[in-house]
Design a protein around this motif. Sequence first.
Motif, PDB file in Angstrom:
ATOM      1  N   LEU A 192       0.860  -1.111   0.096  1.00 21.16           N
ATOM      2  CA  LEU A 192      -0.068   0.054   0.014  1.00 21.16           C
ATOM      3  C   LEU A 192       1.027   1.344  -0.145  1.00 21.16           C
ATOM      4  N   GLN A 195       2.425   1.794  -3.414  1.00 20.56           N
ATOM      5  CA  GLN A 195       1.583   2.108  -4.463  1.00 20.56           C
ATOM      6  C   GLN A 195       1.305   3.438  -4.908  1.00 20.56           C
ATOM      7  N   ARG A 201      -4.571   1.655  -4.954  1.00 23.27           N
ATOM      8  CA  ARG A 201      -4.493   1.545  -3.729  1.00 23.27           C
ATOM      9  C   ARG A 201      -5.725   1.049  -2.823  1.00 23.27           C
TER      10      ARG A 201
END
Length: 236
Positions: A192, A195, A201
């Motif tokens: 996450l 990204q 995400r």
Amino acid sequence: MGVVVETLPLFPLGTVLLPGASLPLHIFEPRYRQLTIDLVTGTLPGKQFGVVAVREGWSPDDGRDGLHDVGCTATLREVRRLPDGRFDLQTTGDRRFRLVDVDDSTAPYLVANVEWLPDDEDEHARDLAPLAMAARAAHRRYCTTAWRQQGGGDGELPAELAEEPAPDVADPELAHILAGDCLLPLADRQELLEQTCPIKRLQLVRQSMTREAVLLDELRAVWAPTAKFAVDHSLN
């Protein structure tokens, strides 16, 4: 315009700090006591330091190879000095960065040259609402399931716990904030953090929370770090 490189003091941890998330720290190691003193006294300007996750199976003392490439700055919000010289800190995640190089010789703690990691600019114009609503629904399911498994009964979350995070569905940081209070695996949180597409995400955080809610419901268990440093150094 060329890449802007800045210098940050570095704090390796057995966890991933996400933008907008709170991170309390208990500081007891001498090198990080000195880091705290340098931040409080202004020796290090800005009251910010970089948090970078240690790779699973590695130690913070293993050097650059043991660190993930992408981290997040932590802004110092509160400091409480204990009588024996330890500190309790309250920090908040701010900006993502990528490590350029790491210096272990000029200070008791690591110092890194970093470049900032912004989102892909063309993705901000996209309509995030449908994915954001799905991510919020997955977050509610995860929190409700966790509440039940912790002895909260078979009903929905109490009203004070059911309040959704403040950002609206168009906020590109929504995925980070939804993940901030969930026990997602380190690898998921790191993905996450790295990204740079807000849409991907939101997809990632929805998939992760949906999977973890199923595990909670079926196995009555949540992921927990297995490496020793994940306990020792997250307190630090």
